[in-house]
Design a protein around this motif. Sequence first.
Motif, PDB file in Angstrom:
ATOM      1  N   UNK A 198       0.847  -1.201   0.000  1.00 11.23           N
ATOM      2  CA  UNK A 198       0.000   0.000   0.000  1.00 11.23           C
ATOM      3  C   UNK A 198       0.883   1.251   0.000  1.00 11.23           C
ATOM      4  N   UNK A 199       0.393   2.332  -0.615  1.00 10.46           N
ATOM      5  CA  UNK A 199       1.244   3.516  -0.751  1.00 10.46           C
ATOM      6  C   UNK A 199       1.308   4.340   0.530  1.00 10.46           C
ATOM      7  N   UNK A 200       2.402   5.063   0.696  1.00 10.28           N
ATOM      8  CA  UNK A 200       2.503   6.007   1.811  1.00 10.28           C
ATOM      9  C   UNK A 200       1.805   7.300   1.380  1.00 10.28           C
ATOM     10  N   UNK A 201       1.539   8.214   2.312  1.00 11.06           N
ATOM     11  CA  UNK A 201       0.885   9.471   1.924  1.00 11.06           C
ATOM     12  C   UNK A 201       1.702  10.248   0.885  1.00 11.06           C
ATOM     13  N   UNK A 202       3.021   9.976   0.838  1.00 14.15           N
ATOM     14  CA  UNK A 202       3.858  10.680  -0.146  1.00 14.15           C
ATOM     15  C   UNK A 202       3.615  10.186  -1.561  1.00 14.15           C
ATOM     16  N   UNK A 203       3.065   8.984  -1.659  1.00 15.28           N
ATOM     17  CA  UNK A 203       2.886   8.417  -3.002  1.00 15.28           C
ATOM     18  C   UNK A 203       1.466   8.555  -3.515  1.00 15.28           C
ATOM     19  N   UNK A 204       0.851   9.661  -3.190  1.00 11.22           N
ATOM     20  CA  UNK A 204      -0.505   9.900  -3.686  1.00 11.22           C
ATOM     21  C   UNK A 204      -0.418  10.107  -5.202  1.00 11.22           C
TER      22      UNK A 204
END
Length: 1012
Positions: free
Chosen positions: A347-353
């Motif tokens: 799952x992506x981190x908030x940085x990888x929106x």
Amino acid sequence: MESASYRDQITPENIRNVCILAHVDHGKTSVADSLLSLNGLVSKRNVGSTRFLDDRQDEQLRGITMKSSAVFLTDVLTKQEGVEDTTPVILNLVDTPGHIDFSTEVTAAVRICDGAIIVVDVVEGVCSQTKEAIKQAYDEKLRMILLVNKIDRLVVDLRQEPKDMFNSILLVIEDCNAYLASLYHLDLSTQESSNEIFNEKPDLFFAPETGNVIFASAIDGWGFTLRHIAQMYLKVINGEDEDSLTKKLWDFDCFVSFKDKQIKRGAILMNKANLFVQLVTSTLHHVYTNIVINRDVSNIEMIIKKLDLKTIPSYGLHNDFRMKARTILEAWKPLCKVLLLQCYLSLPSPLHISNERIDYLINSEHYSSSIELNKHIENNKLALKKCSPDGPVIAYMSKTFAVNKNLSCKNNNRTVYPKPRSEINLNKDKQNFLKTENIGADEKAEESDGSKTEQVLTELSLIEKDDVEIIALSRIFSGQIRPGQELYLLNSTFDLIEYSLSENKEDYLKKCDSVKKITVTSLYLLLGREYRLVNCISAGYVCGIAGLKDVICRTATLCSALYTTPIIEQSAMEPIVCNVISPVHAKHLSQLREGLFLLQQSDSCVKVILNEAGEFLLLTAGDVHLEKCLEDLRRKFALVEFTISPPIYSLRETVSQENENETVFSSSSINLSETCILGIKITALPLPQQIIEVIKAHYALLKMIQEHQMPSVVDIWARCESNDLHSSTDKIFKDELIRTSITRLKLRFNDAFSNCNNLWNNLRSENIWRIGNIKNNINLLINCVSDYTCNIFNTPNECDKRIFLDNFIVNAFNMCCNAGPVCEEPLMNCAFIINTLHLSGDLDSSTSRRPEQANHLIQSLYACFREAFLKQNPSLMEPILATNIQTDAQGLGKIYSEVHKRYGKVVEALNLNEERKVFTVKAQIPAVESKEFANDIRKISSGGANPSLQFSHYELVGADPPKPGAAEDSDEEVDNFVRARKLKNLVRRRKGLAIEDDQVVVHAEKQRTLKK
Ligand SMILES: Nc1nc2c(ncn2[C@@H]2O[C@H](COP(=O)(O)OP(=O)(O)OP(=O)(O)O)[C@@H](O)[C@H]2O)c(=O)[nH]1
Ligand SMILES: [Mg+2]
């Protein structure tokens, strides 16, 4: 109060915001328990039985979750567990309810997360709410992990063989993927979303070999991905590396030859068990059969050896064989660790929106025609992308809830942080922090399962009204928030375009009620049952924000600068059950009113309306939701006795056409001034289904076009552009994508019109004047005036004197759509055709500006619309609820008769299991007749069936007044007529409107006979 030092050391790169979604009872809260055990909030022994996040008394009693709860967890992943370096991770986990009444809570959860765990009970398979969960996550562009849960039941309850276990698991994965594919194709066909997701297509589907599928039993605390199995067998299988073995585990043609310990192909042709069956399901089957079913102790040591467990777990301490199996399997592959690792990896981190999600969140298409605003929009997008604490504040409040102020932990003794793990080489600062923050974590874990649970629940139930604090569950997308900070609260109707074009910004803000200034009073980290007060929270986190005194809003955007694009509001379920609520003692009225206000503030799916009769109407999503609200009012918000009326359902009014070749219209001559008369003719018609479908599919685009066609906005736009007042929509929208969409939409309308009969196939898209203003009640205004070209695609010709009527006609049309003449309920599926619009005499230019004249004009037009409606056979539509009931052959007949007794119908009865004769009955019943339905079915099935009702659609009740000759028609038609009349009078009586005689005498003779 917590210092942010620990969180400061963890970059957003290592944060995961994840929600757990599933059908009711598929095991979400049990999976959450398992993750909570990482931080000692739940002891391992009690995972699945504590259901820690179900902290309400009614949640524990009913065994279902009723609200979304967030919990902040931290842990450290090590090399052994599968990451490159020792990595501290923060997991903001949101558990959601599966019951349909609480779907707004799910909507709130998906917005604040970047990823979702979709849990499916392998025995029940993919159900209606599973699909809804996948759809919500897909629409919000979240990455997903599939957790195939309750695999233990395949052996223990269903006694399946390893091969059947594999088939059951495969079915779940295939069903989920088939549904994802249908969503994907629907997207492709509308082509309105950007292409990014399609380029990433491989990630869209659940593929066990990529690690986005976890096989688990939450109750037994184990779970694994294929890579975990590959790692385990790598030592004993020759010629494979981790990657190749992982892939082959999901290649159904591969099998392992135990002779030479090599993987071979040809399993399908030779009808051999594939590798997954050999290494996965057979292992599980072996463990459960030997330990739980056969209670065979002699094999346990062998099992432990085979599972490659170095330390022998303390299975011997348990007398219960289930606990023995559980201890061993949990030690083998602990679900909490596997899940945390997969959240981190998949799952992506908030940085990888993704850019696509940013465009979706701020509805960037809406602004694409604005050159003026471009700079601000780009800055906004950049801020969301960077997710930096130094950026402007942009946060999204996805729901509000009430907490007991006393339960917020203002000192560190009440908080739980992860156990420091000796083997982890954290820096000194972090070690110290963990130590000091970890006071009593172990004892807490034990306490929180038994006596402590009781204590917390009692605390909640004794809450004093003054101790209630409203907190907004929020996600910070950019910037940093501190208590005392002043922020703007934009609700979803705030229009940045209008704001940027307004000449006097101060004035605009004063008049505009979609912007408010609030001061953040406190900030909380959410710890499930407790709330930890903190002094600062940065971008990337999910948190609780307090300071919403007197504000009622479902969702909102919080920002530090006004040139911020509000984050779009998700469409949420509208409350459908309505009850009148009144205090038992009149003196308690004000307390009840205050309580209702707090209830509305704390639950975004509740609406409270004060009707003309001075009664409070409480609107909720369903029976279970209503009970939760009443419980809250009783114990937290009102603390007074009250009574509640039987449910009142909202109806819809529509027309049906008697004779398709004959058009009936209402005509009116309205004096506009002493010298000028307006002649108008209006026909009301039922709107054909094809046209409704086109409008539904393009509602967002149509709404945008309509907004831009409002004269004031058009005016401003025109000035901005080139003084060209006769601009068509194509000119207004500079964006190529929107213009192409509009051209396609016009073609779709033309196609739909030409596929209809009679009058309709002469119409073109240019005849569409206005779409009704309520999203789910489609109504249409059509311009058939031969010499007046006014439609939603072109701004009217300014030289035509009738242009000033546009606003009045549209307003009168909307007024009529909001409250029809039968019982003042909204209209649905109606078209109004303006046939004549004619001015005779001289029009004084000030006519429409005189208020009394304007009022007269709009009232006369409104009356004309209502008359047209009444002339065309008005009918009522009622809400229909759908349900799925599982039953055996004996219960089938009783369920049919219960459904028919309530004027419902059985849509389908599927035979699920030929041998055991298990059926799923899909039925629909009118909402009005649904009282106690779930209870009655439960009684009929002796507790076996537990149906949940879900709003499906509106359906015609029957014509009222009856068609000529109805008295001689079938009994069913008479029934319909009587029901329609009864419903109509019920609504009219409630609203204090005049009622026609209740006594309907149809088939008078029959009635006399019956009396005898
Ligand atoms: N056999 C078995 N039972 C399970 C498993 N996971 C959960 N359960 C049981 O299933 C029931 C429902 O579990 P919950 O965790 O409350 O389910 P939920 O999805 O949170 O339910 P709602 O929130 O009400 O939608 C409980 O009785 C659990 O003990 C599992 O892996 N195996
Ligand atoms: Mg739950």
